[in-house]
Design a protein around this motif. Structure first.
Motif, PDB file in Angstrom:
ATOM      1  N   GLY A   1      -5.509  -6.397  14.988  1.00 30.79           N
ATOM      2  CA  GLY A   1      -4.549  -5.462  14.412  1.00 30.79           C
ATOM      3  C   GLY A   1      -4.497  -4.121  15.110  1.00 30.79           C
ATOM      4  O   GLY A   1      -4.640  -4.008  16.335  1.00 30.79           O
TER       5      GLY A   1
ATOM      6  N   SER B   1      11.823  -2.626   4.653  1.00 25.50           N
ATOM      7  CA  SER B   1      11.184  -1.395   4.187  1.00 25.50           C
ATOM      8  C   SER B   1      11.892  -0.985   2.897  1.00 25.50           C
ATOM      9  O   SER B   1      13.123  -1.003   2.842  1.00 25.50           O
ATOM     10  CB  SER B   1      11.323  -0.293   5.246  1.00 25.50           C
ATOM     11  OG  SER B   1      10.871   0.949   4.733  1.00 25.50           O
TER      12      SER B   1
ATOM     13  N   LEU C   1       0.824  -1.218   0.000  1.00 24.19           N
ATOM     14  CA  LEU C   1       0.000   0.000   0.000  1.00 24.19           C
ATOM     15  C   LEU C   1       0.853   1.260   0.000  1.00 24.19           C
ATOM     16  O   LEU C   1       0.445   2.297  -0.531  1.00 24.19           O
ATOM     17  CB  LEU C   1      -0.933   0.035   1.218  1.00 24.19           C
ATOM     18  CG  LEU C   1      -1.982  -1.073   1.320  1.00 24.19           C
ATOM     19  CD1 LEU C   1      -2.842  -0.869   2.560  1.00 24.19           C
ATOM     20  CD2 LEU C   1      -2.858  -1.118   0.069  1.00 24.19           C
ATOM     21  N   SER C   2       2.041   1.186   0.620  1.00 24.26           N
ATOM     22  CA  SER C   2       2.920   2.362   0.647  1.00 24.26           C
ATOM     23  C   SER C   2       4.099   2.185  -0.310  1.00 24.26           C
ATOM     24  O   SER C   2       5.048   2.964  -0.277  1.00 24.26           O
ATOM     25  CB  SER C   2       3.434   2.586   2.075  1.00 24.26           C
ATOM     26  OG  SER C   2       3.961   1.379   2.609  1.00 24.26           O
TER      27      SER C   2
ATOM     28  N   LEU D   1     -12.127  -4.544  22.139  1.00 28.71           N
ATOM     29  CA  LEU D   1     -12.999  -5.718  22.178  1.00 28.71           C
ATOM     30  C   LEU D   1     -12.576  -6.659  23.313  1.00 28.71           C
ATOM     31  O   LEU D   1     -13.408  -7.154  24.083  1.00 28.71           O
ATOM     32  CB  LEU D   1     -12.895  -6.433  20.818  1.00 28.71           C
ATOM     33  CG  LEU D   1     -13.894  -7.506  20.494  1.00 28.71           C
ATOM     34  CD1 LEU D   1     -15.308  -6.948  20.455  1.00 28.71           C
ATOM     35  CD2 LEU D   1     -13.534  -8.139  19.136  1.00 28.71           C
TER      36      LEU D   1
END
Ligand code: FAD
Length: 405
Positions: free
Chosen positions: A108, A323, A45-46, A246
């Motif tokens: 997450g 990265s 995504l990046s 949660l």
């Protein structure tokens, strides 16, 4: 083989389902997907995805959509709103409830939001989910100047893509160096130099005090040192918050993550927690850790799936990470914390080097820039619990492979 329900279909949750089937689990498996897309991976995504546009959303999917039917994994598109631990039931936003034998929380993390004037304008953006990457990539061609808030991995990956696409890019960072939480000063300095060379302006030791806007359109960012940066787009990468609510509401212990033991079990033997949301006990690292990486999500998933088919072992994998920033690939083996000595192998000026990090003379982690072989060596060496004398690490004529023999 009572039903296993997995909450969250990110890297961790998806892989529990996949490993359960791979390991021969015959019972019912339900994967609750809180997002609108079929389960997909985030790292591109990046990187490649936002760099598109030739890359479509299907390229991000863990598996083609027919995988779920073929493997009898029930993919439920909904949000879990409550856990009734006494009756082993989950309540979904749709109003339906599901019975579980074992529950895996793989909820997450979410973006940490900027709390500043004008921070809720449409052109103040984040980068965690597919829709955010998709819509950022579609606006980039119409924007000229972006301010990136936060020089962590995601902020810098985005900054390099935006710069390649011709935008003026300013990156602001509170710490005195980029990626300060996660890498050595040697690696920070190398990346600062590469990004500045590419024309990215990096401002260290400052924070944003407000987003300026005119008629609802972003016009710039004001900094704590009184300066003002012009911008028509702001991208925020200031870290994430683990989704622990949660678990907390169900009475499970939480701290900076859902608290689990070395087996990734919560205080309730019917509930595990894994991936970015889990704060896990680690005898290897002496304490509790919460990591945000693909390796951690996948290895947690494997450990829990193995336990659920009867192979109960404490989680003890070696962390690794990567990265991609411009032409530089950073890879990290082990954990870059608590080191007291660093040794350089290779030459940053040649754009290929590794930093070996030691604590009390023992190797704890290796950062590699454009040195894939060093990284793979590091993973094998650390995984075998062996070390390598600092003099040998520094000596390029020493063949690393011989340390594994
Ligand atoms: P997540 O991926 O956050 O998935 C959790 C899922 O649970 C989400 O879909 C969420 O909607 C869902 N959920 C939460 N609560 C509920 C609920 N109540 N009901 C139903 N669903 C719920 N790591 C690397 O190692 N290398 C990289 O290069 C790298 N690049 C990255 C780039 C980007 C842009 C991002 C965002 C992350 C990157 N990461 C990278 C980190 C890596 O992607 C994460 O560590 C990994 O995705 C964690 O997986 P997870 O399943 O634990 O959590």
């Amino acid at each position: 083989d009572g039903p296993v329900i997995i909450v969250g279909a990110g890297h961790a949750g998806f892989h529990v389902a996949a490993y359960l089937r791979q390991f021969g689990f015959k019972g019912r498996v339900s994967l609750i997907n809180g997002e609108t897309h079929p389960p997909y991976q985030r790292p591109p995504l990046s990187k490649a995805y936002i760099n598109g546009p030739s890359v479509g959303p299907d390229s991000l999917l863990f598996r083609p959509e027919n995988f779920y039917d073929e493997q009898s994994v029930e993919l439920v598109q909904s949000h879990v709103v409550a856990i009734d631990r006494q009756h082993l039931k989950l309540l979904l936003a749709s109003g339906a409830s599901l019975d579980y034998g074992h529950l895996v929380l793989a909820t997450g993390a979410r973006n940490r939001l900027l709390d500043l004037p004008n921070a809720n304008l449409p052109d103040v953006r984040y980068l965690r989910i597919l829709d955010e990457s998709e819509s950022l990539r579609s606006v980039l061609p119409s924007r000229k100047r972006v301010v990136v808030i936060g020089a962590g991995f995601i902020g810098l990956e985005f900054a390099t893509v935006a710069r390649v696409k011709g935008l003026e890019v300013d990156v602001i960072e509170l710490a005195p160096r980029v990626m300060a939480r996660a890498v050595t000063a040697e690696v920070s300095n190398y990346f600062q130099a590469r990004h500045r060379e590419a024309g990215i302006r990096i401002h260290l030791g400052v924070h944003a005090t407000s987003i300026e806007a005119d008629g609802g359109k972003v016009t710039g960012v004001s900094l704590s040192d009184g300066r003002h940066l012009v911008a028509d787009l702001v991208v925020v990468g200031v870290g994430v918050l683990p989704n622990i609510e949660l678990a907390a509401e169900a009475g499970l212990p939480v701290a900076s993550g859902v608290v689990v033991d070395e087996y990734l079990l919560t205080a309730d033997p019917n509930v595990s927690a894994i991936g970015d949301c889990a704060l896990f006990a680690s005898s290897r690292f002496g304490g509790s850790l919460r990591l945000e990486s693909v390796q951690n999500a996948m290895d947690h998933a494997r450990c829990v799936a193995a336990r659920l088919v009867g192979d109960r072992k404490p989680y003890d994998a070696q962390p690794w990470f990567w990265s991609d920033q411009g032409n530089s690939k950073l890879q990290i083996a082990g954990l870059i914390t608590g080191y007291d000595q660093v040794v350089l192998r290779g030459d940053p000026a040649r754009r290929a080097f590794s930093v070996f990090c030691y604590r009390d003379g023992k190797l704890v982690g290796i950062e590699s820039v454009n040195r894939v072989a060093d990284h793979m060596f590091g993973r094998r060496l650390l995984g075998s619990d062996r070390s390598l004398a600092p003099e040998r690490a520094a000596d390029e004529s020493f063949d690393l492979k011989s340390a594994l023999a």
